[in-house]
Design a protein around this motif. Structure first.
Motif, PDB file in Angstrom:
ATOM      1  N   LEU A 144       4.010   6.722  -0.674  1.00  0.00           N
ATOM      2  CA  LEU A 144       4.683   7.024   0.592  1.00  0.00           C
ATOM      3  C   LEU A 144       6.116   6.504   0.541  1.00  0.00           C
ATOM      4  CD1 LEU A 144       1.990   6.307   3.329  1.00  0.00           C
ATOM      5  CD2 LEU A 144       2.649   8.488   2.320  1.00  0.00           C
ATOM      6  N   GLU A 145       6.337   5.454  -0.260  1.00  0.00           N
ATOM      7  CA  GLU A 145       7.679   4.920  -0.443  1.00  0.00           C
ATOM      8  C   GLU A 145       7.882   4.605  -1.915  1.00  0.00           C
ATOM      9  OE1 GLU A 145       9.285   2.608   3.349  1.00  0.00           O
ATOM     10  OE2 GLU A 145       7.417   1.768   2.603  1.00  0.00           O
ATOM     11  N   MET A 196       0.820  -1.208   0.000  1.00  0.00           N
ATOM     12  CA  MET A 196       0.000   0.000   0.000  1.00  0.00           C
ATOM     13  C   MET A 196       0.861   1.268   0.000  1.00  0.00           C
ATOM     14  SD  MET A 196      -2.809   1.447   2.616  1.00  0.00           S
ATOM     15  CE  MET A 196      -1.737   2.756   3.163  1.00  0.00           C
ATOM     16  N   HIS A 197       1.963   1.228   0.772  1.00  0.00           N
ATOM     17  CA  HIS A 197       2.847   2.408   0.806  1.00  0.00           C
ATOM     18  C   HIS A 197       3.408   2.725  -0.582  1.00  0.00           C
ATOM     19  CE1 HIS A 197       3.734   1.537   5.342  1.00  0.00           C
ATOM     20  NE2 HIS A 197       2.517   1.991   5.128  1.00  0.00           N
TER      21      HIS A 197
END
Lengths: 252, 413
Positions: A64-65, A58-59
């Motif tokens: 987010l990453e 999900m990240h």
């Protein structure tokens, strides 16, 4: 995917996505191989035991990453080519986040928490247009039924209310996709159901939602489940016995 | 504007969250702001005091002193080189200067010391040999009793004396002095006047001075035939620069001087003296301000330390803000705003405390008669607040950059 999925309908298209962490000379393969296509308007659950790589997945999808391997196309564009500024803008404009621990700024009011993403579209849109912002905040709070709590400090709300504030915050910039990380994990079953009800309503209204969870019952509120094990996306299945929070709530 | 207002609001709110720690971290800045304030205010008041003392001579005054001819212009070496006596300045010079159209009045002066005795009381007295024009040149000379010397007395070695307030006090106490006789270096002088109290300048107490005719002082007490200085007044203040030029030309002719390096005299207007002293005070206080400003670095490091701690503690919040779309610039601005708000808060406290302190000290100084007036210039407040804000920005940059680098995924932890 031989069916007639139109190019324009595809929001997320990732192939062999990988994420390897290096800490103190030790390699950790958090995500080894994940490929999937997610169309606009879908409500997808990502499931798996802890350590399966579902959060990492999900990240990566939510910027987010950055992945260490594979390819990722978001909204028809190569996401791996985005620079820091574009990524910040995407997180602000196209993505809404809902966290397991709500992640509200507890000293701020409900209104100010919901306003946060609007503060950060300064660089994108220039000076804020506070009139339009007021309308958007009011609308977001209304859609989670918390208009009456607008001036409360976040720390004085119940868990369910906090998560609804977080949903309002995720909605306020009218994102293309909402990511929810164990949204019911810190809630009792009643409050959890209320959150699921709101997510299903948003889905029905056409929002794309990706939800990470390890509870099967929560996952079944979505229309599709992606299952991960040991960093590999093993199964991609349609939910046949979908649960609807509205009905369940009427039972109580 | 709304955006920046919000950023500052966020900053102020986060600081209130840990008020105790904020207070501790600003201690250094508070102390340096106080130091800067005190240095500036004191420097300013010393300058003010000097200017007010010099203005007793009026802005139309020009001082002519003896000087050893020197290549080193601008510094009066007349008193510094004690061995070399310059004996060329005379009362005739003063009378010649008086004839200039730009000069209104001229007075001569020499300083000497002698024992003064009255009725068994004895005192080492500072004597100023002058002439009848002295009160017209120095408005600080005012008489409490009697009169000043006349022209005829000044020129004819008359044995008359005008006593300084302290001298009269020491020798006569409460008794009346005018008309009495005192002995100066064995000669009897008649007291014709007593001066008003005047105070002191640079540790030099006017009230210890007594005036006698310059002829008596130079010829009888000092046994010389020259004087030490001449003071002239220009016709108007606007004429001062022209008068300085005229005086210099006349004296060059009379003293056979060919130019500045051959001059055995120095011509200085009150304005020039004020400038010179103002420059000295200004330079000294600038140096002290610079020293005090160094201390603000120490205070700034205190703020930086607190900000770095705060950044570590708030990784989650920063990550969340980034996950919600904050750019590095947003985060950097937020944290710099925080350190500026802290620094300004420190400045407010420091300025308040030092103002209180200075106001109290100033009132005491005025009440005790050390100075006539005491002021706290706005410049001091603006400057110290400015220094403080600058420290906030400079020492806020590093923690803010650290904060801005936070990975948005920190929000998930």
């Amino acid at each position: 995917m031989v069916n007639s999925t139109h190019e324009k309908d595809i929001l997320i298209d990732c192939k062999n996505l990988q994420k390897t962490f290096y800490t103190g000379g030790v390699e950790t393969h958090a995500l080894r191989d994940a490929s999937c296509v997610i169309r606009r308007g879908e409500f997808v659950s990502i499931m798996g035991p802890s350590g399966s790589g579902k959060s990492t997945f999900m990240h990566l999808l939510s910027f987010l990453e950055e992945p260490t391997g594979g390819s990722y196309r978001f909204d028809g564009k190569d996401a791996l080519a985005f620079d820091r500024k574009i990524l910040a803008r995407l997180r602000n404009q196209e993505i809404g986040f809902i966290f397991q621990a709500f992640n509200l700024l507890s000293k701020l009011t409900v209104h100010d928490n919901v306003e946060l993403p609007l503060l950060y579209d300064f660089y994108t849109k220039g000076f804020s247009r506070s009139k339009e912002h007021k309308k958007r905040i009011a609308h977001a709070l209304e859609s989670v039924g918390l208009t009456h709590r607008a001036e409360y400090k976040a720390q004085y709300l119940s868990g369910g209310e906090k998560q609804r504030v977080a949903i309002a915050r995720a909605l306020v910039n009218n994102p293309k996709i909402i990511f929810a990380d164990e949204p019911t994990g810190n809630l009792d079953s009643k409050a959890g159901l209320q959150v699921m009800k709101i997510l299903q309503k948003l889905s029905a209204d056409g929002h794309t939602i990706i939800m990470v969870t390890h509870e099967h019952s929560t996952a079944r509120h979505a229309s599709r489940i992606l299952r991960l094990r040991d960093g590999v996306l093993e199964r991609d299945e349609k939910v046949e016995d979908r649960l609807f929070a509205t009905e369940m709530e009427e039972l109580k | 504007m709304f955006y920046y207002f919000k950023i500052f609001l966020i900053a102020a709110k986060s600081l209130m969250d840990d008020f105790g720690r904020t207070l501790l971290s600003i201690l250094g800045i508070v102390v340096s702001v106080m130091a800067i304030m005190i240095v500036i205010v004191l420097g300013d008041n010393v300058d003010l005091y000097i200017q007010s003392q010099l203005s007793a001579f009026g802005t139309d005054s020009i001082q002519i002193e003896v000087k050893v001819p020197s290549d080193d212009l601008g510094i009066n070496a007349g008193h510094a080189v004690g061995r070399t006596q310059i004996d060329t300045l005379t009362a005739q010079d003063a009378r010649a200067l008086e004839k200039l159209p730009t000069v209104k009045v001229s007075t001569v002066g020499s300083i000497g010391q002698a024992r003064m005795v009255y009725d068994g009381e004895s005192k080492q007295a500072l004597l100023l040999g002058s002439d009848h024009n002295a009160p017209f040149v120095d408005s600080g000379i005012t008489l409490a009793n009697g009169r000043f010397m006349r022209s005829a007395e000044a020129e004819s070695k008359s044995h008359v004396v005008i006593l300084g307030a302290n001298v009269k006090e020491d020798l006569f106490g409460l008794r009346s002095a005018v008309g009495e006789r005192v002995r100066i270096k064995g000669t009897t002088y008649r007291v014709i006047g007593v001066l008003e109290e005047r105070g002191s300048l640079f540790g030099f107490n006017y009230d210890d001075i007594s005036y006698i005719p310059y002829t008596a002082l130079t010829e009888e007490i000092l046994s010389v035939d020259h004087i030490q200085y001449i003071t002239v007044k220009a016709v108007t203040s606007g004429d001062v620069d022209r008068a300085v030029g005229d005086v210099t030309s006349v004296l060059r002719v009379r003293h056979d001087s060919t130019g500045p390096t051959k001059d055995d005299f120095q011509v200085t207007s009150t304005a020039q003296a004020q400038d010179l002293l103002g420059n000295i005070v200004g330079t000294v206080s600038l140096l002290l301000i610079a020293l005090a400003s160094v201390s603000i670095i120490v205070g700034g490091v205190g703020i930086m330390n607190m900000m770095l701690m705060s950044v570590e503690e708030r990784r989650g919040e920063i990550g969340l803000r980034k996950a919600l779309g904050a750019h590095r610039g947003d985060i950097q601005l937020q944290f710099i705003a925080e350190s500026v708000v802290i620094a300004l808060f420190a400045a407010v406290i420091g300025i308040a405390l030092s103002t209180l302190l200075l106001w109290f000290a100033g009132n005491q100084a005025v009440a005790q008669g050390f100075v006539d007036a005491f002021r706290i210039p706005l410049r001091a407040v603006i400057l110290s607040a400015g220094f403080s804000a600058a420290a906030g920005i400079i020492f806020g940059v590093y923690p803010a950059r650290q904060a801005a680098k936070t990975n948005p995924v920190e929000a998930m932890r």
